[in-house]
Design a protein around this motif. Structure first.
Motif, PDB file in Angstrom:
ATOM      1  N   VAL A   1      -3.044   3.570  -1.923  1.00 45.30           N
ATOM      2  CA  VAL A   1      -3.212   2.917  -3.222  1.00 45.30           C
ATOM      3  C   VAL A   1      -2.425   1.612  -3.244  1.00 45.30           C
ATOM      4  N   PRO A   2      -3.049   0.475  -3.576  1.00 43.89           N
ATOM      5  CA  PRO A   2      -2.295  -0.774  -3.682  1.00 43.89           C
ATOM      6  C   PRO A   2      -1.429  -0.772  -4.934  1.00 43.89           C
ATOM      7  N   VAL A   3      -0.180  -1.137  -4.770  1.00 46.29           N
ATOM      8  CA  VAL A   3       0.782  -1.139  -5.877  1.00 46.29           C
ATOM      9  C   VAL A   3       1.406  -2.517  -5.984  1.00 46.29           C
TER      10      VAL A   3
ATOM     11  N   ASP B   1       0.849  -1.189   0.000  1.00 40.19           N
ATOM     12  CA  ASP B   1       0.000   0.000   0.000  1.00 40.19           C
ATOM     13  C   ASP B   1       0.887   1.241   0.000  1.00 40.19           C
ATOM     14  N   VAL B   2       0.676   2.110  -0.970  1.00 41.62           N
ATOM     15  CA  VAL B   2       1.481   3.322  -1.113  1.00 41.62           C
ATOM     16  C   VAL B   2       0.612   4.527  -0.815  1.00 41.62           C
ATOM     17  N   LEU B   3       1.144   5.436  -0.016  1.00 40.05           N
ATOM     18  CA  LEU B   3       0.397   6.646   0.320  1.00 40.05           C
ATOM     19  C   LEU B   3       0.714   7.740  -0.681  1.00 40.05           C
ATOM     20  N   ARG B   4      -0.342   8.394  -1.167  1.00 41.26           N
ATOM     21  CA  ARG B   4      -0.210   9.457  -2.161  1.00 41.26           C
ATOM     22  C   ARG B   4      -0.992  10.674  -1.685  1.00 41.26           C
ATOM     23  N   HIS B   5      -0.662  11.817  -2.260  1.00 42.44           N
ATOM     24  CA  HIS B   5      -1.294  13.058  -1.772  1.00 42.44           C
ATOM     25  C   HIS B   5      -2.777  13.127  -2.084  1.00 42.44           C
TER      26      HIS B   5
ATOM     27  N   PRO C   1      -3.110   1.278  10.837  1.00 43.29           N
ATOM     28  CA  PRO C   1      -3.723   0.747   9.611  1.00 43.29           C
ATOM     29  C   PRO C   1      -2.943  -0.384   8.960  1.00 43.29           C
ATOM     30  N   HIS C   2      -1.644  -0.523   9.252  1.00 43.33           N
ATOM     31  CA  HIS C   2      -0.833  -1.579   8.645  1.00 43.33           C
ATOM     32  C   HIS C   2       0.031  -2.225   9.728  1.00 43.33           C
ATOM     33  N   LEU C   3       0.445  -3.465   9.465  1.00 40.37           N
ATOM     34  CA  LEU C   3       1.297  -4.145  10.431  1.00 40.37           C
ATOM     35  C   LEU C   3       2.708  -3.573  10.429  1.00 40.37           C
ATOM     36  N   ILE C   4       3.199  -3.236   9.242  1.00 38.86           N
ATOM     37  CA  ILE C   4       4.524  -2.626   9.097  1.00 38.86           C
ATOM     38  C   ILE C   4       4.380  -1.413   8.194  1.00 38.86           C
TER      39      ILE C   4
ATOM     40  N   PHE D   1       4.005   1.982   2.383  1.00 36.47           N
ATOM     41  CA  PHE D   1       5.215   2.755   2.085  1.00 36.47           C
ATOM     42  C   PHE D   1       4.835   4.206   1.862  1.00 36.47           C
ATOM     43  N   ASP D   2       5.664   5.088   2.415  1.00 34.93           N
ATOM     44  CA  ASP D   2       5.432   6.520   2.277  1.00 34.93           C
ATOM     45  C   ASP D   2       6.771   7.211   2.098  1.00 34.93           C
TER      46      ASP D   2
END
Length: 691
Positions: free
Chosen positions: A493-495, A467-471, A586-589, A551-552
């Motif tokens: 967003v899932p990538v 999961d990628v964080l976007r603006h 929201p996520h484990l890692i 990931f951010d």
């Protein structure tokens, strides 16, 4: 968080944004030839105008109400002409700051300069502040737009002095559905929804005028609907949000009293002063309650006319993101200066308000354009995304709370940042994309087949999902203008990171970069379909196993905040926990990368209830080695077209897809700001508390 007086915006992050099909390249067709050619015409710098009126989004079938009508108050009130040469000089300076190459050719298209989507958000705000015109982000994302075209666009709009439509500042909105990010978070927060904030503490300059400051806050809250949100959750119905009305020119009391407070600390000094400020900040952090309509608090600590005071701004995460800080602070600085000087027409106004954006997303989810993305997102959602646990409680996600959060940090040497930038340029990607791909390689190789259910590990999977964080400020949705809107836009967003065995590392990286560039519509369609799409499509996406890892990429650690005037700097006193101990992560890692002061740091947030420190250190060490290896790997061309799955057929012919309009450059990384501002939380509660 670094703070500089020279500018917005909430920078860091961002992913490639798709170019809408209806945006002309180069110079807009409606710009007169003389201006387009750069003739030294004189243009007024007065009007807030620029883009066409923002139309209300169609009303979704579920009964969202339309926004209130009204007229936008003027933002500027000057009539001094500005030469096209001045416009060019300003814009050229801003682009030179944002370009990846120090000696970049500014005549090249913006996308070839490496200018990312948040640099363009900065540019839109600066253009409005300097020249009094609004340029929509979709126009800045045009494929062939270069400096000459941008100068012509700004000069023409200033010359014509158009005005934008929209709801008047302080108008009530709603109730409307929550945005996808808001609604998903609402559903997942089985712990505490109330204590989950963005918060910063500033030093204020001596001699601040209390009455002028209160008036500035009134106009600020009236101008930004997200600061007036109230949430309702009726039984057996979906939650809604509404923006309460606030007259920017009305009497004191009412909503403003619930937002603004003053604490007298004139008799305190030294340790007593710091202790009193810290204690009150902690109390304020726990006072917000979105269901009671308390989503924002401005608490001014009055230390007397001769000493700097403090200002705490705390806003609930459901109403605010990291990008919003620079918008809010720039407006507060300007409002205070205008009101103190007695300038007429002081006020601030958004283009599209946050409730209007929520309506636009709900409506977009039922459009053919959004539904054409469904196959892409369904294929991506099938990609393995789970990680093995060291400890297996009955409900891992319920155990994954802020109280159990811990972090491991990998810091790279200062000289490595330049090496990372050079390698990313060679691979035609952004540093954030290279770091993301290295994360995918790490998950695939270190975790092996565990994500696919192989006992004790096994062969590496051919792809992993992160999961990628976007603006999330994608103006491809509806007729929207979001450059000056506050709210929680950050979208997850899932990538898919392709790890096909046998291919060289550079080829796999190229496919990841291609996948990111091809994300339909910048990624906002995923959340819209998942939360607001037709039942069959929504159920397919909601039924997929959630990603365990996010990931951010936050770029230079934070936005360069517009400080130095009314607000002098970030204060030293801590502001307390931004989440409660029962807040569910929201996520484990969660992997958060920053490059503060040219030093790359990668933070690994995890739960001690689920993973041992040694496991996370092993992942971080492998990721570090993979990043180092990729920066010495020569580039290559991808061996397969970028897709949402292994098949090119899965990519819809929509915005940003291989068969649709070309995507914007792989800009400031595949993510957007999500980590908390520096100094805003204790370590136990700050892990990815929102973006």
């Amino acid at each position: 968080m670094t703070a500089r007086a020279d500018v917005p915006a909430e920078a860091r992050a961002d992913a490639p944004a798709a170019v809408p099909a209806d945006v002309p390249a180069g110079v807009p067709a409606d710009v007169p030839a003389a201006v387009s050619a750069g003739a030294p015409a004189e243009v007024p710098a007065a009007d807030p105008a620029g883009s066409p009126a923002v139309a209300s989004a169609p009303e979704p079938a579920d009964g969202n109400t339309a926004p209130a009508d009204g007229n936008t108050a003027p933002v500027l009130d000057t009539t001094a002409p500005v030469a096209v040469a001045d416009v060019r000089a300003q814009l050229a300076g801003w682009l030179a700051e944002a370009a990846l190459e120090p000696d970049a050719d500014l005549a090249a298209p913006l996308r070839d300069l490496g200018v990312d989507s948040l640099d363009l958000i900065r540019a839109a705000r600066r253009i409005e502040a300097a020249f009094g015109v609004r340029v929509q982000l979709r126009e800045l994302f045009a494929e062939d737009l270069a400096l000459d075209g941008l100068v012509a666009l700004v000069a023409d709009r200033a010359a014509r002095r158009r005005t934008t439509g929209g709801a008047a500042p302080g108008a009530a909105h709603g109730p409307v559905l929550l945005t996808p990010s808001q609604e998903q978070a609402w559903e997942e927060q089985t712990g505490g929804r109330a204590h989950w904030n963005q918060a910063l503490l500033f030093t204020t300059r001596p001699g601040l005028d209390p009455a002028v400051f209160a008036e500035a806050v009134r106009h600020l809250v009236a101008g930004h609907a997200s600061l007036r949100l109230a949430f309702e959750a009726p039984p057996a119905r979906r939650p809604r949000q509404r923006a309460e009305a606030l007259d920017p020119d009305g009497p004191s009391g009412g909503l403003l009293d619930a937002v603004l407070d003053v604490v007298d600390v004139r008799e305190l000094d030294g340790a007593e002063l710091a202790e009193a400020i810290t204690l009150r900040c902690a109390v304020e952090q726990r006072s917000l309650d979105p269901q009671a309509g308390r989503v924002a608090r401005f608490v001014r600590f009055d230390a007397g006319p001769a000493r700097p005071g403090r200002l705490l701004i705390a806003v609930h995460q459901l109403a605010f993101d990291m990008v919003s800080w620079s918008i809010l602070l720039a407006d507060l600085e300007r409002l205070y200066a205008d009101l103190a000087a007695g300038r007429p027409g002081a006020g601030c106004a958004e283009g599209t308000s946050y409730p209007e954006w929520a309506q636009a997303l709900a409506a977009y989810a039922r459009t053919p354009e959004a539904e054409a993305e469904a196959e892409w997102w369904t294929e991506v959602a099938r990609t393995p995304a789970s990680v093995p646990l060291d400890h297996a409680p009955e409900d891992p996600r319920a155990a994954n709370t802020a109280a159990t959060a811990a972090t491991h940090t990998e810091e790279f040497p200062p000289e490595f940042t330049e090496r990372l930038t050079a390698a990313s340029r060679a691979h035609r990607c952004h540093p954030g994309e290279l770091l993301l791909h290295a994360l995918g390689e790490t998950l695939g190789e270190v975790l092996g087949g565990a994500s696919a259910g192989a006992p004790g590990g096994g062969a590496a999977p051919d792809a992993v999902r992160v999961d990628v964080l976007r603006h999330g400020r994608e103006e491809t949705v509806g007729d929207t203008d979001l450059a000056r809107t506050t709210g929680w836009f950050t979208t997850t967003v899932p990538v898919r990171v392709d790890l096909a065995a046998g291919d060289p590392p550079a080829a796999r990286l190229a496919r990841t970069v291609g996948h990111l560039a091809a994300l339909p519509g910048g990624g906002v369609g995923y959340g819209a379909l998942r939360q607001h799409g037709r039942p069959r499509l929504a159920a397919a996406l909601r039924g997929a196993a959630p990603s365990d890892v996010s990931f951010d990429f936050e770029g230079d650690d934070a936005d360069e905040l517009p400080l130095g005037g009314l607000l002098m700097d970030i204060a030293d006193e801590p502001v307390g926990d931004i989440t409660g101990p029962d807040w569910v992560r929201p996520h484990l890692i969660e992997v958060i990368a920053t490059t503060h002061d040219d030093v790359l740091r990668v933070e690994w947030w995890y739960s001690t209830a689920l993973h041992d420190p040694a496991t996370v250190r092993r992942l971080a060490t492998h990721h570090r080695a993979t990043v180092l290896a990729l920066t010495t790997t020569p580039p290559t061309e991808p061996t397969a077209p970028p897709t949402g799955s292994a098949s090119a057929a899965s990519a819809p012919a929509g915005p940003g897809s291989p068969d649709g309009p070309p995507a914007a450059p792989a800009s400031a990384g595949p993510s957007a700001p999500a980590g908390p501002p520096a100094g805003s939380a204790s370590a136990a509660s700050s892990a990815a508390a929102g973006g």
